[in-house]
Design an enzyme around this catalytic site. Sequence first.
Site, PDB file in Angstrom:
ATOM      1  N   SER A  73      -7.671   5.526   3.060  1.00  0.00           N
ATOM      2  CA  SER A  73      -7.496   4.645   1.897  1.00  0.00           C
ATOM      3  C   SER A  73      -7.944   3.219   2.256  1.00  0.00           C
ATOM      4  O   SER A  73      -8.601   2.539   1.461  1.00  0.00           O
ATOM      5  CB  SER A  73      -6.025   4.593   1.464  1.00  0.00           C
ATOM      6  OG  SER A  73      -5.715   5.655   0.598  1.00  0.00           O
ATOM      7  N   ASN A 102      -2.587  19.600  -0.502  1.00  0.00           N
ATOM      8  CA  ASN A 102      -3.653  18.860   0.128  1.00  0.00           C
ATOM      9  C   ASN A 102      -3.484  18.730   1.648  1.00  0.00           C
ATOM     10  O   ASN A 102      -4.421  18.910   2.426  1.00  0.00           O
ATOM     11  CB  ASN A 102      -3.605  17.477  -0.539  1.00  0.00           C
ATOM     12  CG  ASN A 102      -4.793  16.664  -0.238  1.00  0.00           C
ATOM     13  OD1 ASN A 102      -5.848  17.207   0.013  1.00  0.00           O
ATOM     14  ND2 ASN A 102      -4.620  15.356  -0.254  1.00  0.00           N
ATOM     15  N   LYS A 158       5.506   1.925  -2.737  1.00  0.00           N
ATOM     16  CA  LYS A 158       5.431   3.288  -3.258  1.00  0.00           C
ATOM     17  C   LYS A 158       5.808   3.258  -4.722  1.00  0.00           C
ATOM     18  O   LYS A 158       6.583   2.406  -5.157  1.00  0.00           O
ATOM     19  CB  LYS A 158       6.407   4.202  -2.511  1.00  0.00           C
ATOM     20  CG  LYS A 158       6.080   5.677  -2.615  1.00  0.00           C
ATOM     21  CD  LYS A 158       5.074   6.068  -1.559  1.00  0.00           C
ATOM     22  CE  LYS A 158       4.809   7.549  -1.514  1.00  0.00           C
ATOM     23  NZ  LYS A 158       4.195   7.917  -0.233  1.00  0.00           N
ATOM     24  N   THR A 176      -5.473  13.250   5.317  1.00  0.00           N
ATOM     25  CA  THR A 176      -4.085  13.374   5.795  1.00  0.00           C
ATOM     26  C   THR A 176      -3.946  14.626   6.663  1.00  0.00           C
ATOM     27  O   THR A 176      -3.381  14.572   7.770  1.00  0.00           O
ATOM     28  CB  THR A 176      -3.099  13.399   4.613  1.00  0.00           C
ATOM     29  OG1 THR A 176      -3.426  12.330   3.714  1.00  0.00           O
ATOM     30  CG2 THR A 176      -1.664  13.219   5.090  1.00  0.00           C
ATOM     31  N   LYS A 222       4.305   2.765   8.538  1.00  0.00           N
ATOM     32  CA  LYS A 222       3.062   3.516   8.773  1.00  0.00           C
ATOM     33  C   LYS A 222       1.845   2.591   8.888  1.00  0.00           C
ATOM     34  O   LYS A 222       1.045   2.713   9.813  1.00  0.00           O
ATOM     35  CB  LYS A 222       2.863   4.487   7.597  1.00  0.00           C
ATOM     36  CG  LYS A 222       1.954   5.660   7.867  1.00  0.00           C
ATOM     37  CD  LYS A 222       1.775   6.517   6.603  1.00  0.00           C
ATOM     38  CE  LYS A 222       3.076   7.132   6.123  1.00  0.00           C
ATOM     39  NZ  LYS A 222       2.872   8.059   4.963  1.00  0.00           N
ATOM     40  N   LYS A 231       0.872  -1.193   0.000  1.00  0.00           N
ATOM     41  CA  LYS A 231       0.000   0.000   0.000  1.00  0.00           C
ATOM     42  C   LYS A 231       0.893   1.222   0.000  1.00  0.00           C
ATOM     43  O   LYS A 231       1.860   1.303   0.760  1.00  0.00           O
ATOM     44  CB  LYS A 231      -0.871  -0.003   1.267  1.00  0.00           C
ATOM     45  CG  LYS A 231      -1.948   1.080   1.262  1.00  0.00           C
ATOM     46  CD  LYS A 231      -3.168   0.669   0.485  1.00  0.00           C
ATOM     47  CE  LYS A 231      -4.069   1.854   0.106  1.00  0.00           C
ATOM     48  NZ  LYS A 231      -3.582   2.613  -1.080  1.00  0.00           N
TER      49      LYS A 231
END
Length: 423
Positions: free
Chosen positions: A355, A227, A112, A196, A100, A76
């Site tokens: 997510s 964002n 990533k 976030t 995380k 993820k």
Amino acid sequence: MSNLSYIDDSNGAWQTYLAQVDRVAPYLDHLEEYIDTLKRPKRALIVDVPIVMDDGSIRHFEGYRVQHNLSRGPGKGGIRYHPDVDLNEVMGLSAWMTIKTAVMNLPFGGAKGGVRVDPRTLSARELERLTRRYTSEISHIIGPQKDIPAPDVGTNPRVMGWIMDTYSSGQGHTVMGVVTGKPIHLGGSLGRVKATGRGVFITGQQVAEKIQLPLKDAKVAVQGFGNVGSEAAYLFADAQSKIVAIQDHTGTVHNPEGMDVEALKLHLEQHQGVAGFAGAKEISNDEFWLVDMDILIPAALEGQITPERAQNLTAKLVLEGANGPTYPAAEDILLERGVTIVPDVICNAGGVTVSYFEWVQGMANFFWSEEEVNQRLDALMIKAIHDVWQTAEDKVCSLRTAAYILACDRILKARQDRGIFPG
Ligand code: GLU
């Protein structure tokens, strides 16, 4: 420092991550036997992304997808479009995703992706072609049960929609769960875009209370007003903090009395950034780090808080909205000076947490209200930051090391219980 033949020693994201892992090693007891599993990515794919530009010429871009660790579930992590993207950076970012998701106890590993491109220089059509070709090149290793991309710096819900569509074309049916951060009408989750920034505020609020820093009239400086930084700043302003300085790609603005956030929002609607905002004075990018502040929110890129900047920083609390903004040597200086750092792997985990909610809602085909999303997000983040705080107290270590202790314990226990194939 790196023991991988394909990585040169340097001062990049991967090296920062390795230094952080070294700090957790003494706390892992018998699980330390497995620590090397964290010091190398499970899988790293480099792809060539050729596209036809609008003028008919052909350009090649470099793309990556790194799956750092899959012990606890599918990969993820986001996809970054930025001119500085390279393998070292994507490896570091993928590893931070492993930590995380484990700190938040989400059933995922870490991954990533990225393309070395400045998306601002591409037309909308070129960006779509780039996204579709990149998706097609990495489509063998992604999937709703394999590795699930999401937005990061330089990408957004629209890009996620193209990824979903391209992957689905290859499968012959719509596969919503291959990516998160999608547009709402394409299976996205309410609350994802703001998640976030919301998480930065929630974790900041909890820790500010612990260190007895009142949010009312607290002076907040924000680096990066995309964002993450903007949403965090608006929530702090709602809590009556003063937004005294903002830096983005257009420049740095400063107002020691605190900026009028409504006027700022209006300015941002009409311009591409904070430069020229009438409610503040323009200062140089270097001066940002010297501004009188209580809370610093680095919400741009990694490697921003250098030892030199750490030496002079006036903030009492640093909330890492960005991934990897603080160099290990700078962290030592800040800790020595009594500054509290809420590390990226918990501070900015609100995005990946929603997510996860999006992925779950999509699989159940049952969607929640924004209120429900936010309630669940707040509850998970409050529990996680309290667990991290408690661990830091018990082990007498920094919040980052505490977060790594909790995460590495979960990851390496999973590694141990799965065993090493073929045994
Ligand atoms: N790119 C974000 C991060 O660094 C979100 C990742 C996700 O939602 O999977 O955490």
